[in-house]
Design a protein around this motif. Structure first.
Motif, PDB file in Angstrom:
ATOM      1  N   LYS A  10       2.457   2.147   5.961  1.00  0.00           N
ATOM      2  CA  LYS A  10       2.460   0.669   6.031  1.00  0.00           C
ATOM      3  C   LYS A  10       3.216   0.154   7.255  1.00  0.00           C
ATOM      4  O   LYS A  10       3.852  -0.894   7.202  1.00  0.00           O
ATOM      5  CB  LYS A  10       3.042   0.055   4.738  1.00  0.00           C
ATOM      6  CG  LYS A  10       2.348   0.539   3.461  1.00  0.00           C
ATOM      7  CD  LYS A  10       2.624  -0.325   2.248  1.00  0.00           C
ATOM      8  CE  LYS A  10       2.115   0.371   0.992  1.00  0.00           C
ATOM      9  NZ  LYS A  10       2.295  -0.393  -0.241  1.00  0.00           N
TER      10      LYS A  10
ATOM     11  N   PRO B 236      11.443   2.909  -6.866  1.00  0.00           N
ATOM     12  CA  PRO B 236      12.374   2.871  -5.734  1.00  0.00           C
ATOM     13  C   PRO B 236      11.918   1.803  -4.725  1.00  0.00           C
ATOM     14  O   PRO B 236      10.721   1.671  -4.471  1.00  0.00           O
ATOM     15  CB  PRO B 236      12.238   4.261  -5.110  1.00  0.00           C
ATOM     16  CG  PRO B 236      11.700   5.136  -6.204  1.00  0.00           C
ATOM     17  CD  PRO B 236      10.814   4.241  -7.019  1.00  0.00           C
ATOM     18  N   GLY B 237      12.868   1.051  -4.202  1.00  0.00           N
ATOM     19  CA  GLY B 237      12.540   0.142  -3.102  1.00  0.00           C
ATOM     20  C   GLY B 237      11.831  -1.134  -3.479  1.00  0.00           C
ATOM     21  O   GLY B 237      11.232  -1.789  -2.625  1.00  0.00           O
ATOM     22  N   SER B 238      11.896  -1.550  -4.754  1.00  0.00           N
ATOM     23  CA  SER B 238      11.241  -2.797  -5.169  1.00  0.00           C
ATOM     24  C   SER B 238      12.104  -4.014  -4.849  1.00  0.00           C
ATOM     25  O   SER B 238      11.655  -5.145  -4.954  1.00  0.00           O
ATOM     26  CB  SER B 238      10.998  -2.774  -6.674  1.00  0.00           C
ATOM     27  OG  SER B 238      12.257  -2.846  -7.333  1.00  0.00           O
TER      28      SER B 238
ATOM     29  N   LEU C 141       6.097 -11.636   1.599  1.00  0.00           N
ATOM     30  CA  LEU C 141       5.164 -10.765   2.337  1.00  0.00           C
ATOM     31  C   LEU C 141       3.698 -11.022   1.980  1.00  0.00           C
ATOM     32  O   LEU C 141       2.801 -10.429   2.588  1.00  0.00           O
ATOM     33  CB  LEU C 141       5.507  -9.287   2.083  1.00  0.00           C
ATOM     34  CG  LEU C 141       6.841  -8.799   2.655  1.00  0.00           C
ATOM     35  CD1 LEU C 141       7.112  -7.365   2.232  1.00  0.00           C
ATOM     36  CD2 LEU C 141       6.854  -8.900   4.185  1.00  0.00           C
TER      37      LEU C 141
ATOM     38  N   THR D 149       8.160  -0.538   3.282  1.00  0.00           N
ATOM     39  CA  THR D 149       8.631  -1.665   2.456  1.00  0.00           C
ATOM     40  C   THR D 149       9.718  -1.225   1.476  1.00  0.00           C
ATOM     41  O   THR D 149      10.376  -2.062   0.873  1.00  0.00           O
ATOM     42  CB  THR D 149       7.477  -2.266   1.626  1.00  0.00           C
ATOM     43  OG1 THR D 149       6.918  -1.234   0.798  1.00  0.00           O
ATOM     44  CG2 THR D 149       6.394  -2.838   2.515  1.00  0.00           C
ATOM     45  N   GLU D 150       9.915   0.084   1.295  1.00  0.00           N
ATOM     46  CA  GLU D 150      10.869   0.582   0.302  1.00  0.00           C
ATOM     47  C   GLU D 150      12.312   0.661   0.812  1.00  0.00           C
ATOM     48  O   GLU D 150      13.222   0.946   0.034  1.00  0.00           O
ATOM     49  CB  GLU D 150      10.440   1.977  -0.199  1.00  0.00           C
ATOM     50  CG  GLU D 150       9.167   1.959  -1.015  1.00  0.00           C
ATOM     51  CD  GLU D 150       8.717   3.368  -1.386  1.00  0.00           C
ATOM     52  OE1 GLU D 150       9.533   4.152  -1.914  1.00  0.00           O
ATOM     53  OE2 GLU D 150       7.547   3.703  -1.126  1.00  0.00           O
TER      54      GLU D 150
ATOM     55  N   LYS E 127      -3.762   1.336   6.010  1.00  0.00           N
ATOM     56  CA  LYS E 127      -4.644   0.167   6.014  1.00  0.00           C
ATOM     57  C   LYS E 127      -5.455   0.094   7.308  1.00  0.00           C
ATOM     58  O   LYS E 127      -6.672  -0.051   7.275  1.00  0.00           O
ATOM     59  CB  LYS E 127      -3.794  -1.093   5.857  1.00  0.00           C
ATOM     60  CG  LYS E 127      -4.579  -2.364   5.595  1.00  0.00           C
ATOM     61  CD  LYS E 127      -3.604  -3.501   5.339  1.00  0.00           C
ATOM     62  CE  LYS E 127      -4.313  -4.835   5.199  1.00  0.00           C
ATOM     63  NZ  LYS E 127      -3.326  -5.921   4.955  1.00  0.00           N
TER      64      LYS E 127
ATOM     65  N   TYR F  85       0.752 -11.243   4.412  1.00  0.00           N
ATOM     66  CA  TYR F  85       0.403 -10.052   5.204  1.00  0.00           C
ATOM     67  C   TYR F  85      -0.204  -8.938   4.361  1.00  0.00           C
ATOM     68  O   TYR F  85      -0.432  -7.836   4.838  1.00  0.00           O
ATOM     69  CB  TYR F  85       1.652  -9.531   5.936  1.00  0.00           C
ATOM     70  CG  TYR F  85       2.454 -10.657   6.528  1.00  0.00           C
ATOM     71  CD1 TYR F  85       1.926 -11.428   7.570  1.00  0.00           C
ATOM     72  CD2 TYR F  85       3.697 -11.010   6.021  1.00  0.00           C
ATOM     73  CE1 TYR F  85       2.631 -12.504   8.094  1.00  0.00           C
ATOM     74  CE2 TYR F  85       4.417 -12.078   6.542  1.00  0.00           C
ATOM     75  CZ  TYR F  85       3.880 -12.825   7.571  1.00  0.00           C
ATOM     76  OH  TYR F  85       4.568 -13.884   8.085  1.00  0.00           O
ATOM     77  N   LEU F  86      -0.412  -9.207   3.067  1.00  0.00           N
ATOM     78  CA  LEU F  86      -0.934  -8.189   2.154  1.00  0.00           C
ATOM     79  C   LEU F  86      -2.259  -8.639   1.546  1.00  0.00           C
ATOM     80  O   LEU F  86      -2.532  -9.834   1.469  1.00  0.00           O
ATOM     81  CB  LEU F  86       0.058  -7.970   0.999  1.00  0.00           C
ATOM     82  CG  LEU F  86       1.503  -7.591   1.340  1.00  0.00           C
ATOM     83  CD1 LEU F  86       2.367  -7.668   0.089  1.00  0.00           C
ATOM     84  CD2 LEU F  86       1.547  -6.180   1.923  1.00  0.00           C
TER      85      LEU F  86
ATOM     86  N   LYS G 107       9.313  -9.934  -3.407  1.00  0.00           N
ATOM     87  CA  LYS G 107       8.812  -9.868  -2.020  1.00  0.00           C
ATOM     88  C   LYS G 107       7.591 -10.752  -1.803  1.00  0.00           C
ATOM     89  O   LYS G 107       6.693 -10.404  -1.016  1.00  0.00           O
ATOM     90  CB  LYS G 107       8.515  -8.407  -1.601  1.00  0.00           C
ATOM     91  CG  LYS G 107       9.702  -7.462  -1.834  1.00  0.00           C
ATOM     92  CD  LYS G 107       9.606  -6.173  -1.075  1.00  0.00           C
ATOM     93  CE  LYS G 107      10.699  -5.194  -1.527  1.00  0.00           C
ATOM     94  NZ  LYS G 107      10.670  -3.915  -0.863  1.00  0.00           N
TER      95      LYS G 107
ATOM     96  N   SER H 219       7.496  -4.923  -6.765  1.00  0.00           N
ATOM     97  CA  SER H 219       7.283  -5.503  -5.438  1.00  0.00           C
ATOM     98  C   SER H 219       5.785  -5.697  -5.233  1.00  0.00           C
ATOM     99  O   SER H 219       4.982  -4.826  -5.592  1.00  0.00           O
ATOM    100  CB  SER H 219       7.838  -4.555  -4.383  1.00  0.00           C
ATOM    101  OG  SER H 219       7.289  -4.870  -3.114  1.00  0.00           O
TER     102      SER H 219
ATOM    103  N   THR I 214       4.251  -5.383  -2.672  1.00  0.00           N
ATOM    104  CA  THR I 214       3.749  -4.358  -1.752  1.00  0.00           C
ATOM    105  C   THR I 214       3.232  -3.122  -2.492  1.00  0.00           C
ATOM    106  O   THR I 214       2.574  -2.275  -1.901  1.00  0.00           O
ATOM    107  CB  THR I 214       4.858  -3.874  -0.797  1.00  0.00           C
ATOM    108  OG1 THR I 214       5.944  -3.375  -1.579  1.00  0.00           O
ATOM    109  CG2 THR I 214       5.354  -5.007   0.086  1.00  0.00           C
TER     110      THR I 214
ATOM    111  N   LEU J 295       3.172  -3.440   8.529  1.00  0.00           N
ATOM    112  CA  LEU J 295       4.039  -4.508   7.992  1.00  0.00           C
ATOM    113  C   LEU J 295       5.390  -4.602   8.704  1.00  0.00           C
ATOM    114  O   LEU J 295       6.172  -5.518   8.427  1.00  0.00           O
ATOM    115  CB  LEU J 295       4.265  -4.301   6.488  1.00  0.00           C
ATOM    116  CG  LEU J 295       3.042  -4.467   5.581  1.00  0.00           C
ATOM    117  CD1 LEU J 295       3.388  -4.103   4.152  1.00  0.00           C
ATOM    118  CD2 LEU J 295       2.523  -5.912   5.647  1.00  0.00           C
TER     119      LEU J 295
ATOM    120  N   LEU K 262       9.281  -7.074   8.312  1.00  0.00           N
ATOM    121  CA  LEU K 262      10.350  -6.459   7.520  1.00  0.00           C
ATOM    122  C   LEU K 262      11.595  -6.250   8.384  1.00  0.00           C
ATOM    123  O   LEU K 262      11.503  -6.163   9.599  1.00  0.00           O
ATOM    124  CB  LEU K 262       9.900  -5.075   7.012  1.00  0.00           C
ATOM    125  CG  LEU K 262       8.633  -4.991   6.177  1.00  0.00           C
ATOM    126  CD1 LEU K 262       8.236  -3.533   5.983  1.00  0.00           C
ATOM    127  CD2 LEU K 262       8.822  -5.664   4.828  1.00  0.00           C
TER     128      LEU K 262
ATOM    129  N   LYS L 180      14.591 -11.860  -0.629  1.00  0.00           N
ATOM    130  CA  LYS L 180      15.014 -12.033   0.765  1.00  0.00           C
ATOM    131  C   LYS L 180      15.299 -13.508   1.083  1.00  0.00           C
ATOM    132  O   LYS L 180      16.353 -13.840   1.618  1.00  0.00           O
ATOM    133  CB  LYS L 180      13.911 -11.495   1.685  1.00  0.00           C
ATOM    134  CG  LYS L 180      14.291 -11.396   3.134  1.00  0.00           C
ATOM    135  CD  LYS L 180      13.160 -10.732   3.920  1.00  0.00           C
ATOM    136  CE  LYS L 180      13.434 -10.736   5.411  1.00  0.00           C
ATOM    137  NZ  LYS L 180      12.312 -10.074   6.132  1.00  0.00           N
TER     138      LYS L 180
END
Lengths: 221, 221
Positions: B167, A38-40, A170, B144-145, B200, A173-174, A167, A142, A144, B170, B174, A200
């Motif tokens: 998260k 979910p959410g990828s 991002l 992020t999802e 984190k 920031y990861l 993504k 993703s 994330t 982030l 986003l 995005k």
């Protein structure tokens, strides 16, 4: 006992998937099964992909969700015909099965479709077990989600024909190690094509769309 | 037909869950079932939570994954006893069932545990259907999802007793609307406690740990 029951369900599914595959071959429709957590970012990825594919290919989409028509609404903006499946009508199924695709395809004019994209239910486990009669499978991960997902969910990465790492905007920031995720993907599926994109910003779509288009054209020509 | 089979599996599971619940009551062990999508940050959240809980509470963890012992290795650093379950030994199960918890608990000294945390398989669908005999359930959602996960996966949010939004470090990068996700969560589960954290950076842990500790102390005292 439990395993036998599951086996029976999968056997029935395999038969239905073969029927779908025959129909899609007859109609010269290339079917891509897109799976992920979910959410990828599957829907945004497909939205952008459709916009770029539509001038050359006649596309349609089947979207699977447990609830809501959010994704179908977003994808319909592309102008492609979209069929929404809500699995809560079948007890909240965590995947799309072949018989569900068979029924959804009845709502589509297959004679007028080159590429049928199936956006599966957001789940990195179960959908990988269900053949739906597709020609190819793509998993979206993703960045994330962490590098170790290919080794933690190996069936999904083994069963797919390509992987999209989404993504990438991002990444600054990861703490995400791109070399490590590539290493893990290749451990479970040597030689698998990997595409790095940002749904995005639209970055990185060319190699991914070239890969997909060449497969579609091979089948429909 | 398929539905009947699933019902039977769930009935058997409910009985086993009741047995677990009796055992955990007798031993005065509070059991928390933590669920989420893959890559939401469950393990990092639990790592940080254990470090802060351990002086006051005797903790242990059962970790479910399809493959690898990555998460167990990370959690063991806390000093808490950790039992890893790899579901690929049972055909790659997409969730932890009550009988699996019963077996894993045999490897733990329940007389010496106040809080047993179960980190479920990364999956926002199936684990919500399986009672494991726990006292409370928490769902972790990474920002992020996307905001719409509570309405797309309502069973998970309905079945859980609290939600962690992880998260939050982030958020500046986003397009995530915190008010909207709260609205969606409350639509499917009015009054559910929501905690905003960054596993984190460690931000936001106090209200979450206070909520958990008060539940544990109520049971074990």
């Amino acid at each position: 006992m439990e395993i036998k029951v599951v086996r029976k369900v999968l056997d029935v599914n395999a038969k239905m998937a073969e029927q779908n595959r025959k129909l899609f071959a007859e109609k010269k429709v290339f079917v891509l099964n897109v799976m992920s957590s979910p959410g990828s970012g599957k829907t945004t990825t497909l939205q952008k992909s459709l916009t770029r594919l539509m001038p050359d290919l006649k596309c349609a989409v089947i979207v699977g969700d447990i609830c809501t028509t959010n994704d179908a609404d977003r994808l319909a903006v592309s102008g492609a015909p979209v069929v929404q499946i809500n699995t809560d009508e079948f007890g909240g199924d965590c995947h799309l099965a072949a018989h569900v695709i068979e029924k959804a395809a009845l709502d589509l004019d297959l004679d007028n479709i080159d590429l049928l994209i199936v956006e599966n239910v957001g789940n990195l486990v179960c959908p990988a077990e269900f053949d739906i009669g597709e020609d190819a499978r793509t998993v979206v991960l993703s960045v994330t989600e962490g590098e170790d997902k290919p080794v933690k969910y190996p069936l999904m990465f083994r069963e797919c024909d390509s992987a999209i790492l989404n993504k990438i905007d991002l990444l600054p920031y990861l703490d995400f190690d791109m070399d490590l995720v590539r290493k893990y993907i290749r451990e479970v599926h040597p030689g698998m094509p990997i595409f790095e994109i940002s749904a995005k910003t639209g970055e990185g779509f060319d190699p991914w769309l070239d890969w997909l288009k060449s497969l579609v054209l091979k089948k429909i020509r």
